[in-house]
Scaffold this motif. Structure first.
Motif, mmCIF file in Angstrom:
data_model
loop_
_atom_site.group_PDB
_atom_site.id
_atom_site.type_symbol
_atom_site.label_atom_id
_atom_site.label_comp_id
_atom_site.label_asym_id
_atom_site.label_seq_id
_atom_site.Cartn_x
_atom_site.Cartn_y
_atom_site.Cartn_z
ATOM 1 N N LEU A 122 0.827 -1.206 0.000
ATOM 2 C CA LEU A 122 0.000 0.000 0.000
ATOM 3 C C LEU A 122 0.862 1.258 0.000
ATOM 4 C CD1 LEU A 122 -2.765 -1.105 2.526
ATOM 5 C CD2 LEU A 122 -3.129 -0.535 0.121
ATOM 6 N N ALA A 123 1.922 1.264 0.814
ATOM 7 C CA ALA A 123 2.806 2.439 0.848
ATOM 8 C C ALA A 123 3.417 2.696 -0.525
ATOM 9 C CB ALA A 123 3.900 2.228 1.890
ATOM 10 N N ASP A 124 3.854 1.647 -1.205
ATOM 11 C CA ASP A 124 4.451 1.809 -2.527
ATOM 12 C C ASP A 124 3.429 2.222 -3.584
ATOM 13 O OD1 ASP A 124 7.113 1.347 -1.915
ATOM 14 O OD2 ASP A 124 6.947 -0.831 -2.170
ATOM 15 N N ASN A 125 2.164 2.102 -3.265
ATOM 16 C CA ASN A 125 1.105 2.549 -4.170
ATOM 17 C C ASN A 125 0.541 3.916 -3.781
ATOM 18 O OD1 ASN A 125 0.001 0.497 -6.393
ATOM 19 N ND2 ASN A 125 0.859 -0.695 -4.693
ATOM 20 N N GLY A 126 1.300 4.647 -2.967
ATOM 21 C CA GLY A 126 0.919 6.021 -2.661
ATOM 22 C C GLY A 126 0.012 6.186 -1.462
ATOM 23 N N PHE A 127 -0.069 5.176 -0.606
ATOM 24 C CA PHE A 127 -0.923 5.253 0.576
ATOM 25 C C PHE A 127 -0.123 5.673 1.807
ATOM 26 C CE2 PHE A 127 -3.278 2.700 -2.332
ATOM 27 C CZ PHE A 127 -4.622 2.832 -2.004
ATOM 28 N N ASP A 128 -0.769 6.430 2.675
ATOM 29 C CA ASP A 128 -0.260 6.776 3.994
ATOM 30 C C ASP A 128 -0.816 5.722 4.943
ATOM 31 O OD1 ASP A 128 0.341 7.861 6.457
ATOM 32 O OD2 ASP A 128 -0.613 9.797 6.097
ATOM 33 N N VAL A 129 0.024 4.775 5.380
ATOM 34 C CA VAL A 129 -0.433 3.558 6.050
ATOM 35 C C VAL A 129 -0.239 3.669 7.564
ATOM 36 C CG1 VAL A 129 -0.115 1.059 6.222
ATOM 37 C CG2 VAL A 129 0.136 2.214 3.998
ATOM 38 N N TRP A 130 -1.284 3.325 8.305
ATOM 39 C CA TRP A 130 -1.246 3.277 9.764
ATOM 40 C C TRP A 130 -1.570 1.858 10.215
ATOM 41 C CZ3 TRP A 130 -0.795 7.927 12.848
ATOM 42 C CH2 TRP A 130 -0.689 9.099 12.084
ATOM 43 N N ILE A 131 -0.746 1.292 11.099
ATOM 44 C CA ILE A 131 -0.928 -0.066 11.600
ATOM 45 C C ILE A 131 -1.199 0.013 13.099
ATOM 46 C CG2 ILE A 131 0.109 -2.348 11.897
ATOM 47 C CD1 ILE A 131 1.994 -1.660 9.584
ATOM 48 N N SER A 132 -2.287 -0.594 13.544
ATOM 49 C CA SER A 132 -2.635 -0.538 14.960
ATOM 50 C C SER A 132 -2.244 -1.818 15.682
ATOM 51 C CB SER A 132 -4.140 -0.300 15.124
ATOM 52 O OG SER A 132 -4.865 -1.393 14.609
ATOM 53 N N ASN A 133 -2.124 -1.723 17.004
ATOM 54 C CA ASN A 133 -1.825 -2.858 17.874
ATOM 55 C C ASN A 133 -2.819 -2.826 19.042
ATOM 56 O OD1 ASN A 133 1.100 -3.927 16.950
ATOM 57 N ND2 ASN A 133 1.015 -1.706 16.730
ATOM 58 N N THR A 134 -3.659 -3.838 19.119
ATOM 59 C CA THR A 134 -4.755 -3.864 20.076
ATOM 60 C C THR A 134 -4.259 -3.918 21.523
ATOM 61 O OG1 THR A 134 -6.266 -4.892 18.514
ATOM 62 C CG2 THR A 134 -6.754 -5.225 20.827
ATOM 63 N N ARG A 135 -5.038 -3.350 22.415
ATOM 64 C CA ARG A 135 -4.745 -3.382 23.848
ATOM 65 C C ARG A 135 -4.403 -4.798 24.317
ATOM 66 N NH1 ARG A 135 -10.365 -1.397 26.261
ATOM 67 N NH2 ARG A 135 -10.038 0.131 24.616
ATOM 68 N N GLY A 136 -3.418 -4.867 25.191
ATOM 69 C CA GLY A 136 -3.012 -6.149 25.761
ATOM 70 C C GLY A 136 -1.897 -6.846 25.007
ATOM 71 N N THR A 137 -1.696 -6.485 23.737
ATOM 72 C CA THR A 137 -0.615 -7.098 22.975
ATOM 73 C C THR A 137 0.719 -6.457 23.357
ATOM 74 O OG1 THR A 137 -0.968 -5.580 21.102
ATOM 75 C CG2 THR A 137 -2.138 -7.691 21.048
ATOM 76 N N ARG A 138 1.773 -7.033 22.878
ATOM 77 C CA ARG A 138 3.140 -6.711 23.305
ATOM 78 C C ARG A 138 3.441 -5.214 23.392
ATOM 79 N NH1 ARG A 138 6.628 -10.080 19.671
ATOM 80 N NH2 ARG A 138 5.083 -9.289 18.221
ATOM 81 N N LEU A 139 3.026 -4.454 22.414
ATOM 82 C CA LEU A 139 3.378 -3.035 22.348
ATOM 83 C C LEU A 139 2.294 -2.120 22.904
ATOM 84 C CD1 LEU A 139 4.966 -2.943 18.779
ATOM 85 C CD2 LEU A 139 6.129 -3.158 20.977
ATOM 86 N N SER A 140 1.175 -2.688 23.339
ATOM 87 C CA SER A 140 0.049 -1.878 23.828
ATOM 88 C C SER A 140 -0.398 -2.373 25.207
ATOM 89 C CB SER A 140 -1.119 -1.939 22.833
ATOM 90 O OG SER A 140 -0.769 -1.362 21.591
#
Length: 415
Positions: A122-140
């Motif tokens: 998606l990024a290479d196709n011109g998209f501004d991409v946001w990736i989420s991490n749900t509560r309780g997972t390693r980074l959230s």
């Protein structure tokens, strides 16, 4: 052996659990197929940007989003295509938010090579991409006042993802960019989106939605292990856990697996096929990377809610199992149903589902499509992939051509 996708239902978690605890034979070099940095990919505690995005030559930003109920979520932004690549463009990028499912996190979108994983495509196709991490997972695993060792930290189900988490993500991303959002969800990420849309949430900030391996109804889930697991989460949860956090890698998770596999009619020797259907197109190196990093914790309450969805055959709010509790929360004895036919009929949606998926079963997807029968014909696109099962949509080596190219085309048609 295959690997699970990011699923949005109880049974899938048990497949993930099994992969985590059973002996695993390596499938060969991690570096061999893609030239990935094994150590970087396997250490996302430093942030997904550093481990899985910037190492491939993409810009990436780490963000934090705080929900109204106090959870602090890790979010990654990939604002443009590969640095120095032809995709880098000065025109306004198209905004996309990508949501994973239960017992995994945002890393699972990034395990394949840049040429094969959806966020970087998606990024290479011109998209501004946001990736989420749900509560309780390693980074959230942070909260404004609670810590994961407190049971109150885990006092939520997917209702709270509908009511608090997705709205917070949409508000933040929209506030940062001023653009309406194209949404991508897989499995649980489709269930929470559909429930949100049905209540009129998110739709004012939403441009379109692509739902991969969509989950709503689960009445036809073709897996003995998954169905027993779902029933057990309703009836056996207190005895087996006595905990608020469901950690598939923990001792209680291993005990629960043994309990499930001891049931008559449950074959734990071929778990991928038994639980999720026969994935056609997974790469063994991706399987190895997955096993280094997943599964992730979720709440016991969330697993119970997902199990209720399997058992009851409806898409409804959490059932507290007591009349007084349901009356207190909902003002009625039975939890309200999410009426999916209320999803705005002019909302552009793309649904892609697989003929071999034992979780997002064809008959259950057809039930969902029946709820959408009044949708504007030119606003609903449906793709059926005969050979695909649940994980192929996230990590299939041919997903770029089979699915992701269709997602890109669908999003670009909305502009």
């Amino acid at each position: 052996m295959g690997v699970p996708g990011l699923l949005g239902l109880a049974a899938w978690s048990f497949y993930v659990l099994v992969l985590a605890v059973q002996p695993h034979q390596a499938h060969g070099s991690i570096r061999g197929s893609f030239g990935l940095n094994k150590d970087a990919v396997a250490s996302p505690e430093n942030g997904l940007c550093a481990s899985s995005v910037t190492v491939h030559g993409y810009k990436c930003e780490e963000h934090e989003v705080t929900t109204k109920d106090g959870y602090i979520l890790s979010v990654q932004r990939i604002p443009e295509g590969r640095v120095g690549g032809t995709a880098g463009t000065k025109k306004q990028p198209v905004l996309t938010l990508i949501q994973h499912g239960v017992t995994v996190d945002g890393l699972t979108w990034l395990l394949n090579s840049p040429e094969q994983n959806l966020p970087l495509i998606l990024a290479d196709n011109g998209f501004d991409v946001w990736i989420s991490n749900t509560r309780g997972t390693r980074l959230s695993r942070r909260h404004v006042s609670l810590v994961p060792s407190q049971p109150a930290f885990w006092n939520w189900s997917w209702d709270e993802l509908v009511s608090f988490e997705l709205p917070a993500l949409f508000d933040y991303v929209y506030g940062q960019t001023g653009q309406k959002i194209n949404y991508v969800g897989h499995s649980l990420g489709t269930l929470t989106a559909l429930a949100s849309f049905s209540e009129g949430k998110l739709v004012n900030q939403l441009k379109s939605a692509a739902l991969l391996s969509p989950i709503a109804y689960l009445s036809h889930m073709k897996t003995a292990l998954g169905n027993i697991a779902a029933k057990s989460f309703v009836g056996e949860i207190g005895r087996l856990f006595g905990l608020a956090e469901f950690n598939p890698k923990g001792e209680a998770g291993g005990d629960f697996l043994k309990f499930l596999c001891d049931n008559p009619g449950v074959d734990c020797s071929d778990l991928l096929t038994a639980i999720a259907g026969k994935n056609c197109c997974l790469n063994s190196s991706t399987v190895d990377l997955f096993l280094m990093n997943e599964p992730q914790p979720t709440s016991i309450m969330n697993m119970v809610h997902l199990s209720q969805t399997v058992r009851d055959g409806v898409v409804a709010k959490y059932n507290y199992g007591r009349l007084d509790y349901n009356l207190m929360h909902y003002g009625e004895a039975v939890p309200p149903i999410y009426n999916l036919s209320n999803i705005p009929h002019d909302l552009p949606m793309f649904l892609s589902y697989g003929g071999q998926d034992a979780l997002s079963d064809v008959l259950d997807v057809e039930h969902l499509l029946d709820d959408l029968k009044s949708h504007d014909v030119d606003k609903l696109s449906v793709q059926f992939i005969k050979d695909y099962a649940h994980a192929d949509f996230i990590m299939g080596v041919n997903a770029k051509d089979v699915v992701y190219s269709k997602v890109v085309q669908f999003f670009k048609r909305q502009h």
